[in-house]
Design an enzyme around this catalytic site. Sequence first.
Site, PDB file in Angstrom:
ATOM      1  N   ARG A   1       0.939  -1.304   0.003  1.00  0.00           N
ATOM      2  CA  ARG A   1      -0.161  -0.106   0.104  1.00  0.00           C
ATOM      3  C   ARG A   1       0.964   1.262   0.038  1.00  0.00           C
ATOM      4  O   ARG A   1       1.338   1.690   1.043  1.00  0.00           O
ATOM      5  CB  ARG A   1      -0.852  -0.136   1.490  1.00  0.00           C
ATOM      6  CG  ARG A   1      -2.121  -1.224   1.074  1.00  0.00           C
ATOM      7  CD  ARG A   1      -2.973  -0.934   2.409  1.00  0.00           C
ATOM      8  NE  ARG A   1      -4.245  -1.923   2.321  1.00  0.00           N
ATOM      9  CZ  ARG A   1      -4.551  -2.898   2.544  1.00  0.00           C
ATOM     10  NH1 ARG A   1      -3.486  -3.822   3.045  1.00  0.00           N
ATOM     11  NH2 ARG A   1      -5.523  -3.277   2.346  1.00  0.00           N
TER      12      ARG A   1
ATOM     13  N   ARG B   1       0.978  -1.063  -5.247  1.00  0.00           N
ATOM     14  CA  ARG B   1      -0.127  -0.334  -5.575  1.00  0.00           C
ATOM     15  C   ARG B   1       0.061   1.070  -5.602  1.00  0.00           C
ATOM     16  O   ARG B   1       0.567   1.645  -4.642  1.00  0.00           O
ATOM     17  CB  ARG B   1      -1.239  -0.911  -4.659  1.00  0.00           C
ATOM     18  CG  ARG B   1      -2.831  -0.462  -4.943  1.00  0.00           C
ATOM     19  CD  ARG B   1      -3.196   0.705  -4.248  1.00  0.00           C
ATOM     20  NE  ARG B   1      -3.368   0.632  -2.827  1.00  0.00           N
ATOM     21  CZ  ARG B   1      -4.197   0.147  -2.126  1.00  0.00           C
ATOM     22  NH1 ARG B   1      -5.246  -0.633  -2.665  1.00  0.00           N
ATOM     23  NH2 ARG B   1      -4.406   0.448  -0.697  1.00  0.00           N
TER      24      ARG B   1
ATOM     25  N   GLU C   1     -12.119  -3.403  -7.836  1.00  0.00           N
ATOM     26  CA  GLU C   1     -12.801  -2.932  -6.566  1.00  0.00           C
ATOM     27  C   GLU C   1     -14.162  -2.457  -6.682  1.00  0.00           C
ATOM     28  O   GLU C   1     -14.702  -1.929  -5.731  1.00  0.00           O
ATOM     29  CB  GLU C   1     -11.854  -1.973  -5.939  1.00  0.00           C
ATOM     30  CG  GLU C   1     -10.609  -2.255  -5.683  1.00  0.00           C
ATOM     31  CD  GLU C   1      -9.701  -1.358  -4.768  1.00  0.00           C
ATOM     32  OE1 GLU C   1      -9.450  -1.471  -3.781  1.00  0.00           O
ATOM     33  OE2 GLU C   1      -9.394  -0.173  -5.235  1.00  0.00           O
TER      34      GLU C   1
ATOM     35  N   ASN D   1     -12.355  -5.466  -0.148  1.00  0.00           N
ATOM     36  CA  ASN D   1     -12.782  -4.437   0.834  1.00  0.00           C
ATOM     37  C   ASN D   1     -13.602  -3.417   0.152  1.00  0.00           C
ATOM     38  O   ASN D   1     -14.845  -2.920   0.645  1.00  0.00           O
ATOM     39  CB  ASN D   1     -11.729  -3.724   1.593  1.00  0.00           C
ATOM     40  CG  ASN D   1     -10.367  -4.887   2.094  1.00  0.00           C
ATOM     41  OD1 ASN D   1     -10.937  -6.012   2.508  1.00  0.00           O
ATOM     42  ND2 ASN D   1      -9.366  -4.381   2.172  1.00  0.00           N
ATOM     43  N   ASP D   2     -13.294  -3.043  -0.716  1.00  0.00           N
ATOM     44  CA  ASP D   2     -13.879  -1.751  -1.589  1.00  0.00           C
ATOM     45  C   ASP D   2     -14.865  -2.441  -2.412  1.00  0.00           C
ATOM     46  O   ASP D   2     -16.001  -1.904  -2.376  1.00  0.00           O
ATOM     47  CB  ASP D   2     -12.862  -0.969  -2.429  1.00  0.00           C
ATOM     48  CG  ASP D   2     -12.168   0.013  -1.544  1.00  0.00           C
ATOM     49  OD1 ASP D   2     -12.869   0.821  -0.815  1.00  0.00           O
ATOM     50  OD2 ASP D   2     -10.945   0.361  -1.575  1.00  0.00           O
TER      51      ASP D   2
ATOM     52  N   ARG E   1     -17.327   1.167   4.348  1.00  0.00           N
ATOM     53  CA  ARG E   1     -16.679   0.417   5.046  1.00  0.00           C
ATOM     54  C   ARG E   1     -16.153   1.119   6.435  1.00  0.00           C
ATOM     55  O   ARG E   1     -15.531   0.308   7.221  1.00  0.00           O
ATOM     56  CB  ARG E   1     -15.261  -0.094   4.355  1.00  0.00           C
ATOM     57  CG  ARG E   1     -14.465   0.923   3.805  1.00  0.00           C
ATOM     58  CD  ARG E   1     -13.570   0.526   2.716  1.00  0.00           C
ATOM     59  NE  ARG E   1     -12.317   0.009   3.324  1.00  0.00           N
ATOM     60  CZ  ARG E   1     -11.430  -0.511   2.470  1.00  0.00           C
ATOM     61  NH1 ARG E   1     -11.347  -0.102   1.441  1.00  0.00           N
ATOM     62  NH2 ARG E   1     -10.395  -0.743   3.068  1.00  0.00           N
TER      63      ARG E   1
ATOM     64  N   CYS F   1      -6.495  -9.441  -3.168  1.00  0.00           N
ATOM     65  CA  CYS F   1      -5.652  -8.893  -2.271  1.00  0.00           C
ATOM     66  C   CYS F   1      -6.514  -8.469  -0.948  1.00  0.00           C
ATOM     67  O   CYS F   1      -6.033  -7.924   0.073  1.00  0.00           O
ATOM     68  CB  CYS F   1      -4.582  -7.918  -2.707  1.00  0.00           C
ATOM     69  SG  CYS F   1      -5.464  -6.546  -3.340  1.00  0.00           S
TER      70      CYS F   1
HETATM   71  C1  PEP Z   1      -9.268  -3.465  -0.865  1.00  0.00           C
HETATM   72  O1  PEP Z   1     -10.120  -2.529  -1.158  1.00  0.00           O
HETATM   73  O2  PEP Z   1      -9.776  -4.744  -0.836  1.00  0.00           O
HETATM   74  C2  PEP Z   1      -8.018  -3.192  -0.960  1.00  0.00           C
HETATM   75  C3  PEP Z   1      -7.143  -4.173  -0.771  1.00  0.00           C
HETATM   76  O3  PEP Z   1      -7.464  -2.219  -0.983  1.00  0.00           O
HETATM   77  P1  PEP Z   1      -7.698  -1.142   0.271  1.00  0.00           P
HETATM   78  O4  PEP Z   1      -8.036  -2.104   1.680  1.00  0.00           O
HETATM   79  O5  PEP Z   1      -6.338  -0.654   0.719  1.00  0.00           O
HETATM   80  O6  PEP Z   1      -8.514   0.014   0.089  1.00  0.00           O
HETATM   81 MG    MG Z   2      -9.320  -0.644  -1.791  1.00  0.00          MG
END
Ligand code: PEP
Ligand code: MG
Length: 544
Positions: free
Chosen positions: A296, A332, A431, A454-455, A465, A502
Amino acid sequence: MKKFVGKGVYGAVAAGKATVLMRYENAVKRISIEDTGRERARVTAAIEDAKKKLQDMYERALGELGESDAQIFAVHRMLLEDAVYRDSIDSVIESQRVNAEYAVTAAGESLAESFAAMDDAYMRERAADVRDVSQRLTACLAGETDREGVTEEGGILCADDLPPSVIMNLDKKKTAALVTAQGSLISHAAILARSRSIPAVVGVGEEFLAQIMDGDEIMVDSFAGEVFLEPDAETRKALSEKQRAAEEERHLLQSLRGRENISLDGRKINICANIGSVEELEAVHASDAGGIGLFRSECLYLGKSDYPTEEQQFTAYKKLLEGMAGKKVIIRTLDIGADKQPDYFELKREENPALGCRAIRICLTRPEIFKTQLRALFRASAYGNMGIMFPMITSVAEVEKILEICSEVKAELKAQGVSYSENVELGIMIETPAAVVISDRLAPMVDFFSVGTNDLTQYTLACDRQNPDIEPFVDIHHEAILRLIEMSAESAHRHGAWIGICGELAADISLTETFLRMGIDELSVSPAFVLKVRDVVRSLDLSR
Ligand code: PEP
Ligand code: MG
């Protein structure tokens, strides 16, 4: 004994004394004062205290990161010695007969505003430094914890919420665990704590902060998401037993080091690690990960008061690549915005920042920032095996633009005789639902997809989130998410691209079999989960 329940972030048990870090806004009250001399003396003492802390930080950064990164702490120290700054604080105390905390904030803000109004871009950016120094001074006055972490060895940091920058700067040796009243499992604060293997319980609620005092004995069970204030003997015993069993399991998993990630019927998968700093390389090696599946890079921008230079970034990326000695490192590009808001970016206030100018949108609208990062990345690519991926993609046009900028950067480097690797894989993060729906158009444009669950969860289920109140609506195993991942895998493979996951779901061992059956090529997880996922892969038989 009192018990508070939240969400456990990284499975462990920790015990220690609470260090309560109140929110900065809460700490500054305007109080009318009789004895102004006493307030000025408090400022003098706080300045000395802050200078000492900055000197420590300078030395730590010098050792870990080098002179250019350490310099910022020296600059902040100089500001504390500046007579104009000091006089303006004293003048607020005397003219308004107010407390030192308020005077520091008011004087700091007015100085920051005058910097922000200057023509010179460099001077304008100093506004963030002034605010940072004022906040540090206010924290010292309030006798608060240092904003970078707990001051006592093995303390448990308790706060309303913690910004990602604070998590990144925490001294792990001093921080046994974190407890926050706010926060959700996929907030960046939680993710970064997990990635740094810091036990944490998030979302325990405001009541916790109302009850907890600095120095209280607490125990944190981040397996169950429970926090115990003044735990009784029975709880202590049960938690120590839990910790012992977890350590035994971790120890047993060590026997899997050096083994393949292969199922009983011979299906192989890569298992990589997610990290946010060069210091976490140690944990990556300890985890025996096959590479870094997500670095990150925005963590290099957090907790700073100015943009990291091309040279600073190049040094960090080069260290990563050299440290991984030929194993793949996927970096990233900058994913700033939403909950990650460094002051110096001067991002506009937005009603819905998660739907606003974040991630690739910032890079494409501020190409000078993007190009600096890409130059640093391509230069570092000469030192190992690098992949670059781009966050929050929604359209073909974005990817076309990104590829065009990458070509421009490479052409510039070539013209300048600067070497870079021609084998850098370029990928995009999946995402957004839009990216999945057009994944058949995107896949031919790139080497790989990396699913950011996650996104993807946030945007598919329309659930912020960061908001713990809507967690009952966040079904992380929602069929829609799984179908979207499967669709992406099909598109990727049909067009010769590979696909990894990821996001946090990659470490969810109840889904490992599902992911293998979908043909996912790589799972990238926090270092602490690598061997656990390997263990599960090795136990599966997909022929049945
Ligand atoms: C995600 O969104 O799953 C991701 C890996 O990126 P971040 O959690 O940093 O937004
Ligand atoms: Mg993300």
